[in-house]
Scaffold this active site. Structure first.
Site, PDB file in Angstrom:
ATOM      1  N   SER A   1       0.813  -1.221   0.000  1.00  0.00           N
ATOM      2  CA  SER A   1       0.000   0.000   0.000  1.00  0.00           C
ATOM      3  C   SER A   1       0.844   1.268   0.000  1.00  0.00           C
ATOM      4  O   SER A   1       1.574   1.519  -0.936  1.00  0.00           O
ATOM      5  CB  SER A   1      -0.962  -0.034   1.181  1.00  0.00           C
ATOM      6  OG  SER A   1      -1.872   1.023   1.092  1.00  0.00           O
TER       7      SER A   1
ATOM      8  N   ASP B   1      -2.154   6.438  -3.409  1.00  0.00           N
ATOM      9  CA  ASP B   1      -1.029   5.775  -2.741  1.00  0.00           C
ATOM     10  C   ASP B   1      -0.432   4.730  -3.694  1.00  0.00           C
ATOM     11  O   ASP B   1      -0.820   4.661  -4.869  1.00  0.00           O
ATOM     12  CB  ASP B   1      -1.484   5.161  -1.407  1.00  0.00           C
ATOM     13  CG  ASP B   1      -2.517   4.067  -1.582  1.00  0.00           C
ATOM     14  OD1 ASP B   1      -3.153   4.016  -2.664  1.00  0.00           O
ATOM     15  OD2 ASP B   1      -2.686   3.249  -0.662  1.00  0.00           O
TER      16      ASP B   1
ATOM     17  N   ASP C   1      -0.694   1.482  -4.162  1.00  0.00           N
ATOM     18  CA  ASP C   1      -1.541   0.484  -4.811  1.00  0.00           C
ATOM     19  C   ASP C   1      -2.853   1.081  -5.310  1.00  0.00           C
ATOM     20  O   ASP C   1      -3.745   0.346  -5.752  1.00  0.00           O
ATOM     21  CB  ASP C   1      -1.821  -0.699  -3.872  1.00  0.00           C
ATOM     22  CG  ASP C   1      -2.614  -0.279  -2.645  1.00  0.00           C
ATOM     23  OD1 ASP C   1      -2.362   0.816  -2.128  1.00  0.00           O
ATOM     24  OD2 ASP C   1      -3.499  -1.039  -2.219  1.00  0.00           O
TER      25      ASP C   1
ATOM     26  N   ASP D   1      -5.478   2.396  -3.897  1.00  0.00           N
ATOM     27  CA  ASP D   1      -6.802   2.222  -3.275  1.00  0.00           C
ATOM     28  C   ASP D   1      -7.183   3.428  -2.426  1.00  0.00           C
ATOM     29  O   ASP D   1      -8.238   3.447  -1.806  1.00  0.00           O
ATOM     30  CB  ASP D   1      -6.908   0.912  -2.477  1.00  0.00           C
ATOM     31  CG  ASP D   1      -6.012   0.877  -1.256  1.00  0.00           C
ATOM     32  OD1 ASP D   1      -5.147   1.771  -1.114  1.00  0.00           O
ATOM     33  OD2 ASP D   1      -6.172  -0.051  -0.445  1.00  0.00           O
TER      34      ASP D   1
HETATM   35 MG    MG Z   1      -3.401   1.349  -0.270  1.00  0.00          MG
END
Ligand code: MG
Length: 447
Positions: free
Chosen positions: A97, A235, A237, A239
């Site tokens: 993340s 961020d 990744d 999400d």
């Molecule tokens: Mg994330």
């Protein structure tokens, strides 16, 4: 039994606390839990260690009788989307993340595209620690294939928003997985797109991957200098979503969540789910829009679970992890980004004008050292003594730490950190002195 999963999957520094052996055992445990059959979709962020983890996970799943569909570098939301749309039995996202580049980890998704719940994680942990890995015979070993689903994903999420205005948008993908999606998605909606940190690079050379104010100064400058309508940031990744208004100011996460929540009530109806650490501005905006807020434990998995049980259409955390339940129960940064544009377009205002309509309350925070093994005992005694110390409590929530709400609208959260030897204290009130004194009293009680 030790714990493997944190609030959002398993994470650690690669080759130190998140090793190839960990990844292999996790994959074998997953295959065993799926009774050694089925298809798993795998996505990854661009970290330098993601290929390593992908290969070893693939091997573990094959040894356990599962077939593997590789999605390549994609945002986390695409793994959730692919799990459901390709009829897979589970999905794995390889990512840490917003953590620095030396970290990596995995997050599991079920066939509906929702992150694994604590029950399912516990099942994996049991197999993992008891080493109950089951393998298949040579003739049962399945195959690996690669598949591209990005176009389908972008088409599907574009369909659920209605954006007429041709926005000028600066987008900062942190060189992470959303670089593959958000700029193209925005272009598809007719926006004029200016990209920043939107080439894949797992060393995250542009900025640290956490989309917080101090890491978004470059975005703010470019929004201002190019006279853009809005800046969007993700961020590692993809999400999470963060936004800067047309004046180049990063919008506070709580306020952005509050605005999006009220917009979701207006568009879809239903309750809004958020975590116990979110500001009361979320309640204010949602109540004004005609609905109510349901609070959960911290973590997107808890938000998704509660949304499912409440049949809610929108939920999120102040960190910018939003779940748009009209599409799926997977946190989705690109979708959150275009929903922000839709919200601005629908209001006929600028983002800063929208933000001006949300109240500001001072928040005060502190952390107190506390060894992990003492946390439970300390929290118990805090809960017992709270009524004498704080008085006029109108509501007490104990689903994750202790959250107290007071007659004057102030609230206090005392919550043990899930990963570090601290207990964190947060207070929000109408004035700063009140917030400070609540934190002070809580600190004293804890000490
Ligand atoms: Mg994330």
């Amino acid at each position: 039994m030790p714990k493997l999963f944190g609030t959002s999957g398993v994470r650690g520094i690669i080759n130190e606390d998140f090793t190839p052996e960990t990844a292999l055992r996790l994959a074998r445990a997953l295959a065993t839990s799926l009774e050694n059959s089925g298809t798993i979709v795998i996505g990854k962020d661009p970290r330098t260690s993601s290929d390593l983890i992908e290969d070893i996970i693939t091997s573990g799943l094959l040894a356990g009788g599962c077939s593997v569909k590789k999605l390549g570098v994609v945002p986390t939301s695409v793994v959730g989307f692919a799990a459901r749309n390709l009829g897979a039995d589970a999905g794995i996202m390889i990512t840490a993340s917003h953590n620095p580049p030396e970290y990596n980890g995995v997050k599991f998704f079920d066939s509906s595209g929702m992150a694994y719940t604590p029950d399912k994680e516990l099942e994996i942990e049991e197999i993992y620690f008891e080493e109950r890995f089951e393998s298949v015979e040579w003739s049962e070993i399945k195959d690996v294939s690669s598949t591209t689903i990005l176009r389908e994903y972008m088409q599907d999420i574009s369909k659920v928003v209605d954006v007429d205005k041709k926005f000028k948008v600066v987008v900062d993908c942190a060189n992470g997985a959303a670089s593959q999606v958000t700029p193209y998605l925005l272009e598809g909606l007719g926006c004029e797109v200016i990209t920043l940190n939107s080439q894949l690079d797992g060393t995250f050379p542009g900025r640290p991957p956490e989309p917080v104010k101090e890491n978004l100064q470059e975005l703010c400058k470019i929004v201002k200098s190019t006279a853009a309508d809005v800046g969007l940031a993700h961020d590692g990744d993809g999400d999470r979503i963060a936004a800067a208004d047309e004046n180049g100011h990063v919008v506070e996460g709580d306020k952005l969540l509050a605005l999006a929540s009220a917009y979701a009530v207006q568009k879809f109806g239903g309750k809004i789910v958020t975590t116990i650490d979110a500001s009361k501005v979320v309640d204010e905006q949602v109540i004004e829009a005609g609905s109510e807020v349901v609070r959960t434990k911290v973590g997107d998995v808890s938000v998704a679970q509660e949304m499912e049980s409440q049949e809610a259409n929108f939920g999120g955390e102040p960190s910018g992890t939003w779940i748009c339940g009209d599409v799926h129960l997977c946190p989705d940064g690109p979708l959150a980004g275009i929903r922000i544009l839709e919200m601005i377009d629908d209001s006929g205002k600028t983002l800063s004008e929208l933000v001006d309509g949300v109240s500001s309350y001072p928040v005060c925070r502190a952390k107190i050292d506390c060894p992990n093994k003492e946390k439970e005992k300390v929290m118990q005694s805090v809960e017992e003594q709270a009524p004498q110390v704080f008085g006029d409590i109108v509501e007490k929530l104990t689903l994750d730490g202790l959250r107290l709400e007071f007659e004057d609208g102030a609230w206090l959260l005392v919550r043990p950190s899930g990963t570090e030897p601290y207990i964190r204290v947060t207070a929000e009130a109408d004035d700063e002195d009140r917030a400070k004194s609540l934190v002070g009293e809580a600190k004293q009680l804890l000490q």
